[in-house]
Design an enzyme around this catalytic site. Structure first.
Site, mmCIF file in Angstrom:
data_model
loop_
_atom_site.group_PDB
_atom_site.id
_atom_site.type_symbol
_atom_site.label_atom_id
_atom_site.label_comp_id
_atom_site.label_asym_id
_atom_site.label_seq_id
_atom_site.Cartn_x
_atom_site.Cartn_y
_atom_site.Cartn_z
ATOM 1 N N THR A 197 0.871 -1.185 0.000
ATOM 2 C CA THR A 197 0.000 0.000 0.000
ATOM 3 C C THR A 197 0.911 1.238 0.000
ATOM 4 O OG1 THR A 197 -0.221 -0.259 2.407
ATOM 5 C CG2 THR A 197 -2.025 -1.090 1.027
ATOM 6 N N LYS B 214 3.682 -6.947 4.146
ATOM 7 C CA LYS B 214 3.491 -5.547 3.799
ATOM 8 C C LYS B 214 3.161 -4.788 5.077
ATOM 9 C CE LYS B 214 0.202 -3.375 3.571
ATOM 10 N NZ LYS B 214 -0.516 -2.488 4.573
ATOM 11 N N THR C 52 0.454 -3.197 11.460
ATOM 12 C CA THR C 52 -0.590 -3.268 10.441
ATOM 13 C C THR C 52 -0.027 -4.003 9.259
ATOM 14 O OG1 THR C 52 -2.105 -2.093 9.053
ATOM 15 C CG2 THR C 52 -0.027 -1.074 9.341
ATOM 16 N N GLU D 192 6.126 4.862 7.467
ATOM 17 C CA GLU D 192 5.724 6.100 6.789
ATOM 18 C C GLU D 192 6.459 7.315 7.342
ATOM 19 O OE1 GLU D 192 1.181 4.688 5.678
ATOM 20 O OE2 GLU D 192 1.519 6.002 7.403
ATOM 21 N N ASN E 219 -0.453 11.029 6.250
ATOM 22 C CA ASN E 219 -1.693 10.607 6.885
ATOM 23 C C ASN E 219 -2.730 11.716 7.018
ATOM 24 O OD1 ASN E 219 -1.389 7.661 7.928
ATOM 25 N ND2 ASN E 219 0.598 8.628 8.257
#
Length: 383
Positions: free
Chosen positions: A146, A168, A179, A259, A378
Site C-alpha cells: 500500500t 506488507k 498493520t 511512513e 496521513n
C-alpha cells in the site's frame, strides 16, 4: 524467492484494477502439498475486517490450500455485504483451483469503510490463478504493497528444508502484530498444532514488539503454511529459530520503511523486575510523541524518556533509573549523567537504553521518529 523459496508453493501477483494507476494489487499463494497444515495469528483489534473474520474460521480447521490477498481496499467496516464479498473471493479461488473455499484464506489491506470492486477483483482471481508459478513470489510481494515503498521478503535455509516469507506494512505499526499482512511458507513437514505454537512464540518476539505509531489495524494477519514437500520432519527448536529469524527480518524491513520515518529506534529496557515490566516501559517510551520528535531533531532529550517511564506501573525507583542514548549514559540515578554533547544521533539507527535497576529481566521495543512527512502522508489523502 520469498514465499516460493520452499518446495510445494506457487504464487502470482497481478494488476486486477483495484488500485487506480494499474499497479499490482492482487496476490495469490497456493500450497500444492502434500500437506496443507497451517496456522495464523490475527489483529487484537475488536473491530475486525471481513477477511480476518473469514480467515479465522478457515484457520480453525488447521488447513490452508491457498491465500488470496488484495491491496487497494481493506474490506473493513463494510457490514454483511463485505463478508459476502470475502466469501465470494474464496469461492472464486476455490473454483479456479478445483478445491474447497473452506481452505482458502483471504487478506485485504487499504482504506477502511469502502466495498471492494468485485467486478475487478473476481476476474483478477482467475487471472492470478492462470499465472501461478514457482517464480511468482516477488510479484506477489509487490502486489500487497500500500504505502510501502519497497516489497518485503525473506527466506532462510535449514537442514533439508526452507522457510520463506513476504509482508506488507508501513503505517499503523503497533501491537498486536503491526498493520500487516504476512505469509510465511515452509516445505518442512509439521502439524497445524506445531505450526500454531511456533508462530505465536515467533510473532510475540518480533512483530508484537514493533510500535511505530501506536495505532492498531483492523486487518493484521500472519499465516504460516507447511507443504511438507521436502519430506523433512524438522527439529522443532531449529524450526522455531528459522521462523523467528524470518519474522525478525520482515519486522526490521517494516520498521525502516515506516511512513515518513528517518530514524529506526530500539528501546532497550534492562534491569526490569519482569519481562512484562520491560515491555510496558518500552512501549510507553516508544509511544511518546515528544520523544519521537526529539529523536527526529537529533536531540538527546533523556528527560522525555524518564517522564514516559514514570507513566507506567512498572517496579522501579525514580532515583535509580539510568538512561543511555547510543551508548552514552546521559542520565544516571534519575539525574544528569555524562555530557549529552557526546551523543551522536546522526545515524539512522538510534538505541535508547533504559536501566530500571529493579531486576534481571529485559525486552526491546522498536519504533520510529515522528516527522512532518508522516503527518503529511496521513493527512493529505486517505490511506
Amino acid at each position: 524467492m520469498s514465499v516460493t523459496a520452499p518446495l510445494g508453493f506457487r504464487a502470482a501477483g497481478i494488476s486486477a484494477g483495484i488500485k487506480a494507476g494499474g499497479a499490482r494489487d492482487l496476490a495469490l499463494v497456493v500450497n500444492d502439498g502434500p500437506s496443507r497444515a497451517a496456522a495464523g495469528v490475527f489483529t487484537a483489534n475488536r473491530v475486525k475486517a471481513a477477511p480476518v473474520l473469514w480467515s479465522q474460521q478457515v484457520l480453525s480447521g488447521g488447513r490452508v490450500r491457498a491465500v488470496v490477498l488484495n491491496s487497494g481496499g481493506a474490506n473493513a467496516c463494510t457490514g454483511p455485504e463485505g463478508f459476502q464479498d470475502t466469501h465470494a473471493t474464496a469461492e472464486r479461488v476455490a473454483d479456479a483451483l478445483g478445491d474447497s473455499a473452506g481452505e482458502v484464506a483471504v487478506c485485504s489491506t487499504g482504506l477502511i469503510g469502502e466495498r471492494l470492486p468485485m467486478d475487478a477483483l473476481l476476474p483478477g482471481v482467475e487471472q492470478a490463478a492462470a499465472q501461478l508459478s514457482r517464480d511468482g513470489g516477488l510479484a506477489a510481494a509487490d502486489a500487497i504493497r500500500t504505502t510501502d515503498t519497497v516489497s518485503k521478503i525473506s527466506f532462510k535455509r535449514a537442514d533439508g528444508y526452507m522457510v520463506g516469507g513476504m509482508a506488507k506494512g508501513a503505517g499503523m505499526l503497533a501491537p498486536a502484530l503491526a498493520t500487516m499482512l504476512c505469509v510465511i511458507t515452509t516445505d518442512a513437514d509439521l502439524t497445524s498444532g506445531q505450526l500454531d505454537a511456533v508462530l505465536r512464540r515467533a510473532t510475540s518476539r518480533t512483530f508484537d514488539r514493533l510500535d511505530a505509531d501506536g495505532c492498531m489495524s483492523t486487518n493484521d494477519t500472519v499465516l504460516l503454511l507447511a507443504s511438507g514437500a521436502s519430506g523433512v520432519v524438522p527439529d522443532l527448536a531449529e524450526f522455531e529459530q528459522k521462523v523467528t529469524e524470518v519474522c525478525a527480518d520482515l519486522a526490521r524491513q517494516l520498521l525502516v520503511d515506516a511512513e515518513g520515518a528517518t530514524k529506526a529506534i530500539a528501546i532497550e529496557v534492562v534491569g526490569a523486575a519482569s519481562e512484562e515490566d520491560a515491555l510496558t516501559v518500552g512501549r510507553a517510551v516508544a509511544r511518546s510523541n515528544l520523544l519521537k520528535c526529539a529523536v527526529h531533531g537529533e536531540d538527546p532529550n533523556w528527560g522525555r524518556v524518564l517522564s514516559a517511564v514514570g507513566t507506567t506501573s512498572a517496579a522501579f525507583e525514580p532515583d535509580r533509573v539510568n538512561v543511555a542514548i547510543n551508548g552514552i549514559w546521559i542520565c544516571r540515578g534519575g539525574a544528569v549523567g555524562d555530557d549529552r554533547s557526546k551523543v551522536d544521533m546522526r545515524p539512522r539507527d538510534v538505541t535508547i537504553t533504559v536501566d530500571l535497576s529493579a531486576g534481571a529481566q529485559s525486552a526491546t521495543i522498536y519504533t520510529t521518529d515522528l516527522t512532518a512527512a508522516y503527518v503529511h502522508e496521513n493527512s493529505a489523502y486517505s490511506s
